[in-house]
Design an enzyme around this catalytic site. Structure first.
Site, PDB file in Angstrom:
ATOM      1  N   HIS A  36     -10.658   7.005  -4.861  1.00  0.00           N
ATOM      2  CA  HIS A  36     -11.930   7.510  -5.340  1.00  0.00           C
ATOM      3  C   HIS A  36     -11.560   8.155  -6.740  1.00  0.00           C
ATOM      4  O   HIS A  36     -10.432   8.494  -7.284  1.00  0.00           O
ATOM      5  CB  HIS A  36     -12.678   8.497  -4.562  1.00  0.00           C
ATOM      6  CG  HIS A  36     -11.580   9.674  -4.263  1.00  0.00           C
ATOM      7  ND1 HIS A  36     -10.825   9.682  -3.154  1.00  0.00           N
ATOM      8  CD2 HIS A  36     -11.551  10.974  -4.941  1.00  0.00           C
ATOM      9  CE1 HIS A  36     -10.121  10.942  -3.280  1.00  0.00           C
ATOM     10  NE2 HIS A  36     -10.489  11.785  -4.182  1.00  0.00           N
ATOM     11  N   SER A  38     -13.981   9.625 -10.683  1.00  0.00           N
ATOM     12  CA  SER A  38     -15.158  10.071 -11.286  1.00  0.00           C
ATOM     13  C   SER A  38     -16.430   9.282 -11.048  1.00  0.00           C
ATOM     14  O   SER A  38     -17.605   9.533 -10.967  1.00  0.00           O
ATOM     15  CB  SER A  38     -15.079  10.495 -12.719  1.00  0.00           C
ATOM     16  OG  SER A  38     -14.627   9.518 -13.579  1.00  0.00           O
ATOM     17  N   GLY A  40     -16.824   7.071  -8.604  1.00  0.00           N
ATOM     18  CA  GLY A  40     -17.225   6.680  -7.345  1.00  0.00           C
ATOM     19  C   GLY A  40     -16.153   6.566  -6.309  1.00  0.00           C
ATOM     20  O   GLY A  40     -15.060   7.143  -6.556  1.00  0.00           O
ATOM     21  N   ALA A  41     -16.003   5.480  -5.445  1.00  0.00           N
ATOM     22  CA  ALA A  41     -15.066   5.207  -4.381  1.00  0.00           C
ATOM     23  C   ALA A  41     -14.723   3.916  -4.444  1.00  0.00           C
ATOM     24  O   ALA A  41     -15.643   2.794  -4.659  1.00  0.00           O
ATOM     25  CB  ALA A  41     -15.225   5.754  -3.070  1.00  0.00           C
ATOM     26  N   VAL A  42     -13.429   3.333  -3.908  1.00  0.00           N
ATOM     27  CA  VAL A  42     -13.041   2.000  -3.734  1.00  0.00           C
ATOM     28  C   VAL A  42     -12.871   1.902  -2.319  1.00  0.00           C
ATOM     29  O   VAL A  42     -11.951   2.755  -1.532  1.00  0.00           O
ATOM     30  CB  VAL A  42     -11.693   1.661  -4.596  1.00  0.00           C
ATOM     31  CG1 VAL A  42     -11.206   0.389  -4.243  1.00  0.00           C
ATOM     32  CG2 VAL A  42     -11.891   2.015  -5.952  1.00  0.00           C
ATOM     33  N   LYS A  57     -15.585  -1.551  -5.371  1.00  0.00           N
ATOM     34  CA  LYS A  57     -15.619  -0.210  -5.938  1.00  0.00           C
ATOM     35  C   LYS A  57     -17.291   0.015  -5.999  1.00  0.00           C
ATOM     36  O   LYS A  57     -18.034  -0.898  -6.666  1.00  0.00           O
ATOM     37  CB  LYS A  57     -15.285  -0.482  -7.486  1.00  0.00           C
ATOM     38  CG  LYS A  57     -15.290   0.627  -8.457  1.00  0.00           C
ATOM     39  CD  LYS A  57     -14.600   0.423  -9.576  1.00  0.00           C
ATOM     40  CE  LYS A  57     -14.614   1.359 -10.741  1.00  0.00           C
ATOM     41  NZ  LYS A  57     -13.944   1.084 -12.246  1.00  0.00           N
ATOM     42  N   ASP A 151      -7.157   2.454 -20.963  1.00  0.00           N
ATOM     43  CA  ASP A 151      -6.520   3.340 -20.078  1.00  0.00           C
ATOM     44  C   ASP A 151      -5.438   2.781 -19.120  1.00  0.00           C
ATOM     45  O   ASP A 151      -5.621   2.862 -18.081  1.00  0.00           O
ATOM     46  CB  ASP A 151      -7.907   3.678 -18.935  1.00  0.00           C
ATOM     47  CG  ASP A 151      -7.998   4.733 -18.186  1.00  0.00           C
ATOM     48  OD1 ASP A 151      -6.982   5.771 -18.509  1.00  0.00           O
ATOM     49  OD2 ASP A 151      -8.415   5.236 -17.060  1.00  0.00           O
TER      50      ASP A 151
END
Length: 299
Positions: A36, A38, A40-42, A57, A151
């Site tokens: 997870h 910022s 959300g979550a995987v 995701k 990133d």
């Protein structure tokens, strides 16, 4: 006057075309959270019909700045679905349900960061070299398309069961080069990104800098300045000389590779394509002889 489309609206055919029509809860089962952030979550999930294991995701665009969140999500979907390279994570589809986007991708066992955490020790030089080869191959592909990842770090470098390196998480990516937005994760950020708002633009070489920092992260378990708060780290990255490997035990070739990536002056920094060709000249296969063996940690 232009009409402002509300977040989640599929009235625009071009936007509607990005999403599958089925209910994702009927398409996938066995969902288990595996990460997870910022956004959300995987989740680990399995396609009900094909039985293929995938990663999903989930990104919500509710709450404050929902319009901006929605546009950022659409940008990431468009970016990922157009990638075609063995070293970038593969797009599997996208669904929309109850103000949440389900972005479906190929499943990978974990990230390079996970391996450091699981084994509680740095990677070996041969393993780092193998990861660098895959990263450079993926980055050279992105840069050839005029795109920038923005990133690159161990947490965004995934590995499949057979050891293939996959660049992932394109939420910060730029579809155009040069760019000038202040985007990325502070400790891995290139000096010219930090200075871009005042001093102009940057290109794909910022990813090369981040890869150099990632090499230090994989070799020492943390990036430089990680003991500082983010603002102090950004100041030091912009103002100080480039960081180096803290231990002299690494080979001269590896130290030189990191030093090349971390040239503060962008014109002095090689491109991803150049670094990849140099690696080929040195025979990457010799560096892959101990290609990392990934353990299947429990989900």
């Amino acid at each position: 006057m232009a009409t402002i489309t509300r977040p989640g609206s599929l009235r625009n055919p071009e936007v509607a075309d990005l999403f599958e029509r089925e209910d994702p809860d009927r398409v996938f089962d066995d969902l288990r959270e595996i990460g997870h952030g910022s956004f959300g979550a995987v989740y680990y999930a399995r396609h009900v019909t094909s039985k293929e294991v995938v990663a999903i995701k989930k990104m919500s665009y509710n709450g404050k700045q929902s319009a901006e969140k929605w546009q950022d999500i659409l940008k990431e979907i468009r970016f990922l679905r157009n990638l075609r390279h063995p070293n970038t994570v593969t797009y599997r589809g996208c669904y929309l349900k109850e103000s949440t986007v389900w972005l479906v991708m190929e499943y990978c066992l974990g990230s390079a960061s996970d391996i450091i955490e699981v084994h509680r020790q740095p990677l070996r030089e041969e393993e780092i070299s193998a990861i660098c080869e895959g990263c450079l191959s993926g980055l050279a592909y992105l840069h050839s398309l005029g795109k920038i990842h923005r990133d690159v770090k161990a947490g965004n470098i995934l590995l499949t069961e057979n050891g293939t390196v996959k660049l992932a998480d394109f939420g910060s990516a730029s579809i155009a080069s040069p760019a000038n937005s202040f985007v990325g994760t502070p400790y891995w950020m290139a000096p010219e990104v930090i200075l871009a708002m005042d001093e102009g633009q940057y290109d794909g070489k910022v990813d090369v800098w981040s890869l150099g920092i990632t090499c230090i992260e994989l070799a020492e378990r943390k990036p430089p300045y990680f003991n500082m708060n983010a603002m102090s780290a950004l100041y030091h990255i912009a103002q100080n000389v480039a960081p180096k490997m803290s231990s002299p035990e690494w080979s001269k070739e590896f130290q030189h590779f990191v030093e090349s990536c971390l040239q503060k002056n962008p014109p002095d920094r090689p491109t991803s394509a150049r670094l990849l060709s140099v690696g080929t000249e040195c025979n990457w296969n010799l560096l892959r002889t101990l290609l990392i063996q990934i353990e299947k940690w429990e989900l």
